[in-house]
Design a protein around this motif. Structure first.
Motif, PDB file in Angstrom:
ATOM      1  N   ALA A  60     112.259  99.987  62.018  1.00 22.23           N
ATOM      2  CA  ALA A  60     111.097  99.375  61.375  1.00 22.23           C
ATOM      3  C   ALA A  60     110.587 100.209  60.207  1.00 22.23           C
ATOM      4  CB  ALA A  60     109.979  99.172  62.396  1.00 22.23           C
ATOM      5  N   ALA A  61     110.737 101.548  60.295  1.00 23.82           N
ATOM      6  CA  ALA A  61     110.172 102.426  59.279  1.00 23.82           C
ATOM      7  C   ALA A  61     111.068 102.585  58.058  1.00 23.82           C
ATOM      8  CB  ALA A  61     109.881 103.804  59.881  1.00 23.82           C
ATOM      9  N   SER A  62     112.375 102.478  58.238  1.00 18.70           N
ATOM     10  CA  SER A  62     113.306 102.689  57.136  1.00 18.70           C
ATOM     11  C   SER A  62     113.367 101.446  56.254  1.00 18.70           C
ATOM     12  CB  SER A  62     114.700 103.004  57.683  1.00 18.70           C
ATOM     13  OG  SER A  62     115.684 102.891  56.679  1.00 18.70           O
ATOM     14  N   VAL A  63     113.286 101.661  54.941  1.00 16.65           N
ATOM     15  CA  VAL A  63     113.357 100.552  53.994  1.00 16.65           C
ATOM     16  C   VAL A  63     114.680  99.818  54.119  1.00 16.65           C
ATOM     17  CG1 VAL A  63     113.540 100.022  51.531  1.00 16.65           C
ATOM     18  CG2 VAL A  63     111.738 101.532  52.342  1.00 16.65           C
ATOM     19  N   VAL A  64     115.779 100.539  54.172  1.00 12.29           N
ATOM     20  CA  VAL A  64     117.098  99.920  54.198  1.00 12.29           C
ATOM     21  C   VAL A  64     117.373  99.263  55.540  1.00 12.29           C
ATOM     22  CG1 VAL A  64     119.578 100.341  54.010  1.00 12.29           C
ATOM     23  CG2 VAL A  64     117.997 101.486  52.446  1.00 12.29           C
TER      24      VAL A  64
END
Length: 276
Positions: free
Chosen positions: A26-30
């Motif tokens: 959820a936190a990672s853009v990719v």
């Protein structure tokens, strides 16, 4: 017998998933953009079709001609690929005296640190020194021009993707570039790029969802079909509680080790935009 950090320094797989893997998605853009994720701690070879079969019209009882299909493959998660690692030390006094649960604070810190490092690599990594090659640095990706004073430059990039039979799922833009484009008005003072009023906080550019991230430098953007982006995640990321390593300092530590790799199932899946 009750399992404790003293008897079980390495957390169980289910614990690691809830502590690191799921929040990281959820936190990672990719990772949050929906690439195809493969689980493997070993080298992974993914075949892809370079050119399809030649199909023609064949009459009744006529010989069907042979067709050649050319394949190649992308090799991900090589044994030489380095890991993302971090170590957080904390005193036993802090653990005992924290008003806010220390485990929650450390969890947020771990996810933030790993997500930042991972996105830097997955977006713009060069692949140097056995590290990850990011979305912007794959050979074969088409290049277009980004002009934040001219929204037509975005349409030009969409035309490039369309010519390559690519249906983009997301824009990737820095905050500076996105808001520069958002300020553009027509002769009547109306914004050319309007927000989606049906979805609060949702950002779109010409109908394509836009991810705004300052992990991209201003003047660098991408138009991406994430259904053609492959991310390989190490099958066994580890979170280990080190209760004895820093005993002389009356401290404990949490160590995180994980590995990711990225490849394009279709080289034209990413159209890279550079400032003129």
């Amino acid at each position: 017998m009750t399992e404790t950090t003293a008897t079980n320094g390495a957390l169980l797989k289910e614990q690691v998933a809830s502590l690191l893997v799921q929040p990281l998605e959820a936190a990672s853009v990719v990772l949050a953009a929906g690439p195809k994720i493969f689980e493997s701690s070993e080298p992974l070879r993914i075949p892809r079709v370079v050119s399809g079969a030649s199909v023609g019209w064949v009459g009744e009882s006529q010989l069907i001609p042979d067709a050649d299909v050319q394949f190649d493959e992308i090799n991900l998660m090589p044994s030489s690929l380095k890991s993302i690692k971090t170590l957080i030390r904390f005193s036993n006094e802090l653990a005992r005296q924290s008003v806010v649960g220390l485990d929650a604070v450390l969890r947020q810190r771990l996810v933030t640190d790993v997500a930042n490092k991972l996105d830097d690599a997955l977006l713009a990594g060069t692949g140097a020194d056995n590290t990850v090659r990011g979305l912007l640095n794959h050979s074969g990706s088409p290049v277009s021009v980004l002009d934040t004073a001219e929204p037509d430059s975005l349409l030009d990039a969409m035309a490039v993707a369309s010519a390559n039979e690519i249906t983009p799922t997301h824009w990737l833009l820095s905050g500076a570039d996105f808001y520069a484009l958002s300020k553009i008005k027509d002769a009547d003072g109306r914004y050319l790029i309007s927000p989606d009023l049906t979805a609060e906080g949702k950002r779109t550019l010409f109908g394509i969802p836009c991810i705004v991230t300052n992990k991209l430098a201003a003047g660098k953007a991408a138009l991406v079909d994430f259904t053609n982006v492959a991310v390989v995640r190490d099958l066994q990321p580890s979170v280990t509680v080190l209760s004895e390593r820093y005993a002389d300092y009356d401290e404990q530590a949490i160590r995180v080790v994980t590995r990711y790799d990225l490849g394009l199932l279709h080289p034209q899946a990413v159209t890279v935009l550079n400032a003129a």
